[in-house]
Design an enzyme around this catalytic site. Structure first.
Site, PDB file in Angstrom:
ATOM      1  N   ASN A   8      -6.961  -5.296   0.616  1.00  0.00           N
ATOM      2  CA  ASN A   8      -6.292  -6.649  -0.265  1.00  0.00           C
ATOM      3  C   ASN A   8      -5.000  -6.292   1.173  1.00  0.00           C
ATOM      4  O   ASN A   8      -4.591  -5.997   0.922  1.00  0.00           O
ATOM      5  CB  ASN A   8      -5.790  -6.727  -1.535  1.00  0.00           C
ATOM      6  CG  ASN A   8      -5.196  -7.269  -2.005  1.00  0.00           C
ATOM      7  OD1 ASN A   8      -4.839  -8.671  -0.922  1.00  0.00           O
ATOM      8  ND2 ASN A   8      -3.858  -7.222  -2.640  1.00  0.00           N
ATOM      9  N   LYS A  10      -4.137  -9.054   1.809  1.00  0.00           N
ATOM     10  CA  LYS A  10      -2.669 -10.165   1.059  1.00  0.00           C
ATOM     11  C   LYS A  10      -2.583 -11.423   2.462  1.00  0.00           C
ATOM     12  O   LYS A  10      -3.647 -11.415   2.941  1.00  0.00           O
ATOM     13  CB  LYS A  10      -1.495  -8.767   0.617  1.00  0.00           C
ATOM     14  CG  LYS A  10      -1.754  -7.849  -0.034  1.00  0.00           C
ATOM     15  CD  LYS A  10       0.143  -7.474  -0.485  1.00  0.00           C
ATOM     16  CE  LYS A  10      -0.781  -6.336  -1.378  1.00  0.00           C
ATOM     17  NZ  LYS A  10       0.869  -5.753  -2.080  1.00  0.00           N
ATOM     18  N   HIS A  95      -4.298 -10.910  -9.464  1.00  0.00           N
ATOM     19  CA  HIS A  95      -2.813 -10.546  -8.597  1.00  0.00           C
ATOM     20  C   HIS A  95      -1.489 -10.580  -9.627  1.00  0.00           C
ATOM     21  O   HIS A  95      -0.900 -11.967  -9.186  1.00  0.00           O
ATOM     22  CB  HIS A  95      -2.708 -10.509  -7.566  1.00  0.00           C
ATOM     23  CG  HIS A  95      -2.281  -9.212  -6.098  1.00  0.00           C
ATOM     24  ND1 HIS A  95      -1.289  -9.032  -6.321  1.00  0.00           N
ATOM     25  CD2 HIS A  95      -3.483  -7.888  -6.463  1.00  0.00           C
ATOM     26  CE1 HIS A  95      -0.680  -8.093  -5.685  1.00  0.00           C
ATOM     27  NE2 HIS A  95      -1.700  -7.348  -5.716  1.00  0.00           N
ATOM     28  N   GLU A  97       1.274 -10.464  -7.616  1.00  0.00           N
ATOM     29  CA  GLU A  97       2.045 -11.832  -6.732  1.00  0.00           C
ATOM     30  C   GLU A  97       1.301 -12.762  -6.660  1.00  0.00           C
ATOM     31  O   GLU A  97       2.234 -13.248  -6.738  1.00  0.00           O
ATOM     32  CB  GLU A  97       1.585 -10.843  -5.163  1.00  0.00           C
ATOM     33  CG  GLU A  97       2.534  -9.530  -4.964  1.00  0.00           C
ATOM     34  CD  GLU A  97       1.530  -8.589  -3.772  1.00  0.00           C
ATOM     35  OE1 GLU A  97       0.961  -9.251  -2.795  1.00  0.00           O
ATOM     36  OE2 GLU A  97       1.580  -7.867  -3.525  1.00  0.00           O
ATOM     37  N   GLU A 165      -2.622  -2.504 -11.870  1.00  0.00           N
ATOM     38  CA  GLU A 165      -2.210  -1.675 -10.807  1.00  0.00           C
ATOM     39  C   GLU A 165      -0.600  -1.867 -10.750  1.00  0.00           C
ATOM     40  O   GLU A 165       0.162  -2.881 -11.698  1.00  0.00           O
ATOM     41  CB  GLU A 165      -2.101  -3.512 -10.071  1.00  0.00           C
ATOM     42  CG  GLU A 165      -3.554  -3.772  -9.266  1.00  0.00           C
ATOM     43  CD  GLU A 165      -3.256  -3.685  -7.515  1.00  0.00           C
ATOM     44  OE1 GLU A 165      -3.118  -3.521  -6.871  1.00  0.00           O
ATOM     45  OE2 GLU A 165      -3.232  -5.040  -7.696  1.00  0.00           O
ATOM     46  N   GLY A 171       3.616  -0.863  -3.072  1.00  0.00           N
ATOM     47  CA  GLY A 171       4.135  -1.305  -2.050  1.00  0.00           C
ATOM     48  C   GLY A 171       4.896  -0.127  -1.288  1.00  0.00           C
ATOM     49  O   GLY A 171       5.459   0.178  -0.012  1.00  0.00           O
ATOM     50  N   SER A 210      -0.233   1.621  -4.333  1.00  0.00           N
ATOM     51  CA  SER A 210       0.123   3.113  -3.339  1.00  0.00           C
ATOM     52  C   SER A 210      -0.693   3.367  -2.754  1.00  0.00           C
ATOM     53  O   SER A 210      -0.602   5.272  -2.279  1.00  0.00           O
ATOM     54  CB  SER A 210       1.628   2.822  -3.423  1.00  0.00           C
ATOM     55  OG  SER A 210       3.181   2.396  -3.787  1.00  0.00           O
TER      56      SER A 210
HETATM   57  C1  PEP Z   1      -1.843  -4.492  -3.716  1.00  0.00           C
HETATM   58  O1  PEP Z   1      -0.451  -5.115  -3.963  1.00  0.00           O
HETATM   59  O2  PEP Z   1      -2.484  -5.105  -4.503  1.00  0.00           O
HETATM   60  C2  PEP Z   1      -1.322  -3.190  -3.805  1.00  0.00           C
HETATM   61  C3  PEP Z   1      -2.684  -1.878  -3.582  1.00  0.00           C
HETATM   62  O3  PEP Z   1      -0.722  -2.936  -2.689  1.00  0.00           O
HETATM   63  P1  PEP Z   1      -0.292  -1.386  -1.916  1.00  0.00           P
HETATM   64  O4  PEP Z   1      -1.347  -0.455  -2.062  1.00  0.00           O
HETATM   65  O5  PEP Z   1       0.429  -2.028  -0.468  1.00  0.00           O
HETATM   66  O6  PEP Z   1       0.899  -0.843  -3.115  1.00  0.00           O
END
Ligand code: PEP
Length: 251
Positions: A8, A10, A95, A97, A165, A171, A210
């Site tokens: 992803n 983003k 998601h 976000e 998630e 993040g 993460s």
């Molecule tokens: C995400 O937001 O889908 C995600 C997995 O982010 P990160 O790996 O940066 O935590």
């Protein structure tokens, strides 16, 4: 069974030139990883050019979001059919976000149904924003699942991918513990089997938040998951290459 990895990106990288570079580097690594099924979710504006220039079979494409309506006066939005037309086979739905920008459980339900109607695969993201000892997070995740899947017929449920998630872990550099993920995977499966019966066992569950080269293996071995959504590490070609190789070599 292949491990599913969703990259992803983003709202990154800042230019198409960099996106192409990142794609080329990722492609090179992916070709050496037959045990991985890689899905790249670039910004929608890069999707067409990346997908149409790609001649291989190793990588599939996802769009990070799409509108449930087929067409119409929705300025700034992209329809699911438009995403499919330019090469996406998967759609991230709900998601965190997007949810933070106002996407409701009901809206995710409409999108999941609309994605399936286009014969594409929804990757439904669920997860609580904070974890309290009261166990309220289970009600939150349960409600996210039930509402998003409300209109999915039993014949279609095995086509839905669930990505858990935990928003509080996104993040950073530390995942939740694989043991906690294991319990969450059981809870998600129980919820789906509770609605659909045995066919619910076929639904694939991913973990996202993460994931990096240092923690991916532990999560894969002990987390009870079929794969991962990888955010910030997927836009760092060296770290992402290491992560993919760890999965490839150790599974
Ligand atoms: C995400 O937001 O889908 C995600 C997995 O982010 P990160 O790996 O940066 O935590």
């Amino acid at each position: 069974m292949k491990t599913i990895v969703v990259a992803n990106w983003k709202m990154n990288p800042p230019t198409f030139r960099e996106a192409r570079k990142l794609f080329e580097a990722t492609k090179k690594t992916a070709e050496k990883c037959p045990k991985i099924s890689l899905i790249i979710a670039p910004p929608a504006i890069y999707l067409h050019a990346l997908a149409s220039n790609y001649r291989g079979k190793k990588i599939s494409f996802a769009t990070q979001n799409a509108h449930a309506e087929a067409n119409g006066a929705f300025t700034g939005e992209t329809s699911i059919a438009q995403a499919r037309d330019v090469g996406a086979e998967y759609v991230l739905v709900g998601h965190s976000e997007r949810r933070a920008m106002g996407e409701t459980n009901e809206a995710t339900g409409k999108k999941v149904s609309a994605v399936l109607a286009q014969k594409m695969t929804p990757i439904l993201c669920v997860g609580e924003t904070k974890r309290e000892s009261s166990g309220e997070y289970l009600d939150i995740v349960g409600e996210q699942l039930r509402t998003a899947l409300a209109d999915v017929a039993p014949a279609k449920i095995s086509k839905v991918i669930i990505a858990y998630e935990p928003v509080w872990a996104i993040g950073g550099e530390t995942t939740m513990s694989p043991r906690d993920m294991h319990s969450m995977a059981i809870f998600i499966r129980k919820t789906i089997v509770g609605i659909y019966g045995d066919i619910g066992h076929s639904v694939k569950i991913l973990y996202g938040a993460s994931v990096g080269e240092k923690n991916v293996l532990e999560m894969l071995r002990e987390g009870n998951v079929r794969g991962f959504i990888v955010g910030h590490v997927s836009t760092d070609p060296e770290r992402f290459a290491t992560l993919l190789k760890v999965i490839q070599n150790e599974t």
